[in-house]
Design a protein around this motif. Sequence first.
Motif, PDB file in Angstrom:
ATOM      1  N   ARG A  20      56.261  30.990  41.796  1.00  0.00           N
ATOM      2  CA  ARG A  20      56.833  31.273  40.482  1.00  0.00           C
ATOM      3  C   ARG A  20      56.409  32.641  39.955  1.00  0.00           C
ATOM      4  NH1 ARG A  20      59.116  27.111  37.712  1.00  0.00           N
ATOM      5  NH2 ARG A  20      60.030  28.886  36.617  1.00  0.00           N
ATOM      6  N   GLY A  21      55.339  33.197  40.519  1.00  0.00           N
ATOM      7  CA  GLY A  21      54.963  34.563  40.201  1.00  0.00           C
ATOM      8  C   GLY A  21      54.323  34.774  38.853  1.00  0.00           C
ATOM      9  N   PHE A  22      53.689  33.746  38.265  1.00  0.00           N
ATOM     10  CA  PHE A  22      53.008  33.911  36.984  1.00  0.00           C
ATOM     11  C   PHE A  22      51.539  34.281  37.157  1.00  0.00           C
ATOM     12  CE2 PHE A  22      56.558  31.171  35.734  1.00  0.00           C
ATOM     13  CZ  PHE A  22      56.970  31.769  34.554  1.00  0.00           C
ATOM     14  N   SER A  23      51.016  34.090  38.328  1.00  0.00           N
ATOM     15  CA  SER A  23      49.576  34.214  38.560  1.00  0.00           C
ATOM     16  C   SER A  23      49.228  35.557  39.179  1.00  0.00           C
ATOM     17  CB  SER A  23      49.120  33.090  39.488  1.00  0.00           C
ATOM     18  OG  SER A  23      47.801  33.280  39.923  1.00  0.00           O
ATOM     19  N   PHE A  24      47.984  36.029  38.935  1.00  0.00           N
ATOM     20  CA  PHE A  24      47.505  37.221  39.635  1.00  0.00           C
ATOM     21  C   PHE A  24      46.739  36.830  40.896  1.00  0.00           C
ATOM     22  CE2 PHE A  24      44.566  36.345  36.093  1.00  0.00           C
ATOM     23  CZ  PHE A  24      43.364  36.160  36.766  1.00  0.00           C
ATOM     24  N   ARG A  25      46.904  35.563  41.311  1.00  0.00           N
ATOM     25  CA  ARG A  25      46.298  35.119  42.568  1.00  0.00           C
ATOM     26  C   ARG A  25      46.813  35.983  43.717  1.00  0.00           C
ATOM     27  NH1 ARG A  25      47.808  30.169  42.140  1.00  0.00           N
ATOM     28  NH2 ARG A  25      46.010  29.525  40.895  1.00  0.00           N
ATOM     29  N   GLU A  26      45.965  36.287  44.650  1.00  0.00           N
ATOM     30  CA  GLU A  26      46.295  37.199  45.746  1.00  0.00           C
ATOM     31  C   GLU A  26      47.566  36.774  46.475  1.00  0.00           C
ATOM     32  OE1 GLU A  26      44.149  39.016  49.805  1.00  0.00           O
ATOM     33  OE2 GLU A  26      43.010  37.799  48.364  1.00  0.00           O
ATOM     34  N   ARG A  66      45.418  39.302  30.855  1.00  0.00           N
ATOM     35  CA  ARG A  66      46.003  39.907  29.653  1.00  0.00           C
ATOM     36  C   ARG A  66      47.247  40.731  29.988  1.00  0.00           C
ATOM     37  NH1 ARG A  66      44.436  44.761  27.925  1.00  0.00           N
ATOM     38  NH2 ARG A  66      42.506  44.669  29.169  1.00  0.00           N
ATOM     39  N   LEU A  67      47.184  41.511  31.046  1.00  0.00           N
ATOM     40  CA  LEU A  67      48.294  42.393  31.385  1.00  0.00           C
ATOM     41  C   LEU A  67      49.406  41.671  32.137  1.00  0.00           C
ATOM     42  CD1 LEU A  67      46.085  45.472  32.110  1.00  0.00           C
ATOM     43  CD2 LEU A  67      47.894  45.346  30.376  1.00  0.00           C
ATOM     44  N   PHE A  68      49.060  40.656  32.911  1.00  0.00           N
ATOM     45  CA  PHE A  68      50.098  39.827  33.524  1.00  0.00           C
ATOM     46  C   PHE A  68      50.846  39.060  32.434  1.00  0.00           C
ATOM     47  CE2 PHE A  68      48.480  41.028  37.509  1.00  0.00           C
ATOM     48  CZ  PHE A  68      49.256  40.485  38.533  1.00  0.00           C
ATOM     49  N   GLN A  69      50.122  38.584  31.412  1.00  0.00           N
ATOM     50  CA  GLN A  69      50.766  37.905  30.293  1.00  0.00           C
ATOM     51  C   GLN A  69      51.724  38.853  29.566  1.00  0.00           C
ATOM     52  OE1 GLN A  69      48.432  37.028  26.722  1.00  0.00           O
ATOM     53  NE2 GLN A  69      49.281  34.966  26.703  1.00  0.00           N
ATOM     54  N   ALA A  70      51.301  40.098  29.377  1.00  0.00           N
ATOM     55  CA  ALA A  70      52.163  41.086  28.727  1.00  0.00           C
ATOM     56  C   ALA A  70      53.459  41.275  29.507  1.00  0.00           C
ATOM     57  CB  ALA A  70      51.427  42.421  28.603  1.00  0.00           C
ATOM     58  N   LEU A  71      53.341  41.342  30.818  1.00  0.00           N
ATOM     59  CA  LEU A  71      54.516  41.501  31.668  1.00  0.00           C
ATOM     60  C   LEU A  71      55.424  40.275  31.573  1.00  0.00           C
ATOM     61  CD1 LEU A  71      55.749  43.514  33.646  1.00  0.00           C
ATOM     62  CD2 LEU A  71      54.433  42.438  35.478  1.00  0.00           C
ATOM     63  N   ARG A  72      54.829  39.088  31.562  1.00  0.00           N
ATOM     64  CA  ARG A  72      55.604  37.847  31.433  1.00  0.00           C
ATOM     65  C   ARG A  72      56.362  37.792  30.109  1.00  0.00           C
ATOM     66  NH1 ARG A  72      52.285  33.436  29.388  1.00  0.00           N
ATOM     67  NH2 ARG A  72      53.549  33.750  27.534  1.00  0.00           N
ATOM     68  N   ILE A  73      55.694  38.191  29.032  1.00  0.00           N
ATOM     69  CA  ILE A  73      56.344  38.177  27.718  1.00  0.00           C
ATOM     70  C   ILE A  73      57.571  39.094  27.728  1.00  0.00           C
ATOM     71  CG2 ILE A  73      56.045  38.945  25.317  1.00  0.00           C
ATOM     72  CD1 ILE A  73      53.163  37.871  25.499  1.00  0.00           C
ATOM     73  N   ALA A  74      57.437  40.246  28.373  1.00  0.00           N
ATOM     74  CA  ALA A  74      58.558  41.182  28.444  1.00  0.00           C
ATOM     75  C   ALA A  74      59.681  40.639  29.324  1.00  0.00           C
ATOM     76  CB  ALA A  74      58.072  42.524  28.980  1.00  0.00           C
ATOM     77  N   VAL A  75      59.333  40.075  30.469  1.00  0.00           N
ATOM     78  CA  VAL A  75      60.340  39.536  31.383  1.00  0.00           C
ATOM     79  C   VAL A  75      61.205  38.485  30.701  1.00  0.00           C
ATOM     80  CG1 VAL A  75      60.639  38.068  33.432  1.00  0.00           C
ATOM     81  CG2 VAL A  75      59.116  40.056  33.521  1.00  0.00           C
ATOM     82  N   ASN A  76      60.581  37.628  29.908  1.00  0.00           N
ATOM     83  CA  ASN A  76      61.296  36.519  29.273  1.00  0.00           C
ATOM     84  C   ASN A  76      61.716  36.805  27.829  1.00  0.00           C
ATOM     85  OD1 ASN A  76      61.070  34.270  31.389  1.00  0.00           O
ATOM     86  ND2 ASN A  76      58.965  35.000  31.233  1.00  0.00           N
TER      87      ASN A  76
END
Length: 314
Positions: A119-125, A207-217
């Motif tokens: 789903r691509g929400f995680s910063f997991r490797e 924090r920055l992955f969340q920012a990207l998610r907020i923008a995507v959606n």
Amino acid sequence: MTNEEPGAWDSGYHAPVLVDEIARLFEGAESVLDCTLGGGGHSAALLALGAHVTAIDRDPEAVREARQRLAAHEAAGRFHVILGNFAELDTLLPRKSQKFDGILADLGVSSHQIDESSRGFSFREGAVLDMRMNNNAGTNAAELLATAPEEDLARIFRDYGDEPKARRLAREVVRRRENRALVISDDFVGAIRAVLGPRSGPGDFARLFQALRIAVNDEIASLERALPAMRDRLSPGGVLAVISYHSGEDRVVKHAMREWSRDCVCPPRQLECTCRGRALGTLVTRKSVTARETETSRNPRARSARLRAWRSEA
């Protein structure tokens, strides 16, 4: 109150937050609109209290999981689910006279969405950069990083990620994408580390992955459109409850509820009132409600949850 053991409404898909607090707010409600169905935990608790629940979610996978979980209630006519975005509430519920005693919006991402690397929400490797709530529609995170102008990326990192070095990070993303597309979590983490330094860690990435998610959606704009529509769908004396996980979302909710609770919203120096001239309702929560330690110890993802509630004029 639900009078259930802690975690009673959890499922393999998601652990809902602040369930007891929501149950108290909606006690006695006969009809509830759950704008963010997710794993169905909040809906299950409200159904157990005797409410009829209409639920919305834009994630087809979440809808499938919740319908299976709540199939008996759906068969009994007490649970109805709609696939869609709560920002389009009036389109999803075309009958304007349809009102609810309680309306809930939990703005978080489900545990399953975070844990499922595809789903691509995680910063997991190695996780793909997708982040779409509905992974069959819209621009994904990799496409946004590949095409957004540097100014837009800087705004996303600054406004949604509270990042002091937002412009430098945006410049680094643009520099890197000229050589190779950013398609997995490692690519974006690499850009973050290049700007924030080797001491940057999970808190910065989250924090920055969340920012990207907020923008995507388009989450902030969707919330701003949806809140007045939710308010107008309340029965007299009905309660709107919103759980947010980001300071920007919480700020939008707080300001909207405070504005609705004021008798006059005219500019301060205006001599004559030309606005509605009355409050539309009252604040139920003067300050945001957070999860108790017993809940955060069991579900660490509840730590950032902020609950606000508002009651419409009876």
